[in-house]
Scaffold this motif. Structure first.
Motif, PDB file in Angstrom:
ATOM      1  N   ARG A 126      37.945  33.863  39.355  1.00 36.47           N
ATOM      2  CA  ARG A 126      39.047  34.648  38.807  1.00 36.47           C
ATOM      3  C   ARG A 126      38.901  36.105  39.254  1.00 36.47           C
ATOM      4  O   ARG A 126      37.841  36.707  39.116  1.00 36.47           O
ATOM      5  N   ASN A 127      39.956  36.651  39.765  1.00 34.94           N
ATOM      6  CA  ASN A 127      39.900  37.940  40.442  1.00 34.94           C
ATOM      7  C   ASN A 127      40.090  39.130  39.504  1.00 34.94           C
ATOM      8  O   ASN A 127      40.821  39.056  38.528  1.00 34.94           O
ATOM      9  N   ASP A 138      41.313  47.077  38.266  1.00 32.54           N
ATOM     10  CA  ASP A 138      41.947  47.359  36.977  1.00 32.54           C
ATOM     11  C   ASP A 138      42.878  46.254  36.484  1.00 32.54           C
ATOM     12  O   ASP A 138      43.496  46.389  35.423  1.00 32.54           O
ATOM     13  N   VAL A 139      42.995  45.153  37.220  1.00 28.41           N
ATOM     14  CA  VAL A 139      43.886  44.064  36.820  1.00 28.41           C
ATOM     15  C   VAL A 139      43.144  42.728  36.943  1.00 28.41           C
ATOM     16  O   VAL A 139      42.628  42.403  38.011  1.00 28.41           O
ATOM     17  N   ARG A 140      43.110  41.988  35.839  1.00 30.89           N
ATOM     18  CA  ARG A 140      42.472  40.677  35.825  1.00 30.89           C
ATOM     19  C   ARG A 140      43.509  39.609  36.166  1.00 30.89           C
ATOM     20  O   ARG A 140      44.622  39.613  35.626  1.00 30.89           O
ATOM     21  N   GLU A 141      43.167  38.716  37.053  1.00 31.96           N
ATOM     22  CA  GLU A 141      44.066  37.640  37.451  1.00 31.96           C
ATOM     23  C   GLU A 141      44.447  36.798  36.234  1.00 31.96           C
ATOM     24  O   GLU A 141      43.597  36.415  35.434  1.00 31.96           O
TER      25      GLU A 141
END
Length: 211
Positions: free
Chosen positions: A113-114, A136-139
């Motif tokens: 998971r990115n 700064d953004v989780r997949e």
């Protein structure tokens, strides 16, 4: 006889789904989930215990004949999965003449998971930087499912009939979710449950268009 389905072999593909062995971030996260934000755990490698898990699975894969049957190994490009893929399916130094050695292919679409967590950012491969990881953004899970579907479509077009996939727990679960609606509820629950470290799960997928 309680036989539910009968499919021609040419419409089937055997997939062995394997989660990486225990890695450093797994150990630290059990103590404190906030540890997953630590830059010291960047692209976390296997622990000593993780290497032992890989060695134990390697013995099972060899003794069962699975190593001879697998035609291709697809792995996430993160260090812990590549260590697992090579350790379980690769050619050992003390077996230079081993005949059966499947090709190992690292694909971005099979990665963890990115975003946000440094353990899920891969190190540079030669001169190629990790441009997919976002600080700064989780997949989202919807994005993971879309990626899993993309991967399974790619895999189905491959000529190999028996393939091993070495990836990460949440990604492997979403690969299984792609086919979950074709299963009985009880089977789906068991099949799609969380993977343990170095757990291998085998499924047969069928192209019903060929039936």
């Amino acid at each position: 006889m309680d036989t539910r389905f009968l499919y021609p072999l040419e419409s089937c593909k055997i997939i062995h789904l394997l989660r990486h062995g225990q890695a450093e971030h797994n150990v630290e996260a059990e103590k404190d989930r906030n540890a997953l934000l630590s830059p010291h755990l960047f692209d976390a490698p296997l622990t000593d215990h993780g290497h032992q898990q890989v060695e134990n699975l390697r013995e099972r894969v060899v003794s069962s004949g699975l190593l001879k049957r697998v035609e291709l190994v697809v792995t996430s490009p993160l260090l812990r999965t590549m260590q697992t893929a090579v350790g379980v399916f690769g050619n050992e130094d003390n077996q230079p003449n081993m005949i059966s050695k499947p090709s190992i292919l690292a694909l971005e679409v099979a990665r963890d998971r990115n975003g946000v967590r440094p353990p899920d950012m891969r190190r540079n491969i030669e001169s190629e930087e990790d441009n997919l990881w976002r600080p700064d953004v989780r997949e989202s899970e919807e994005e993971i499912l879309a990626r899993a579907l993309q991967f399974m479509k790619w895999l189905w077009k491959r000529p190999e009939k028996e393939v091993a996939v070495v990836s990460h727990g949440i990604v492997l679960q979403h690969m299984l979710y792609v086919f979950a609606n074709d299963c009985d509820v009880s089977v789906r629950h068991e099949l799609c449950k969380r993977f343990a470290n170095c757990e291998i799960r085998t499924v047969v997928i069928v192209d019903k268009r060929l039936i």
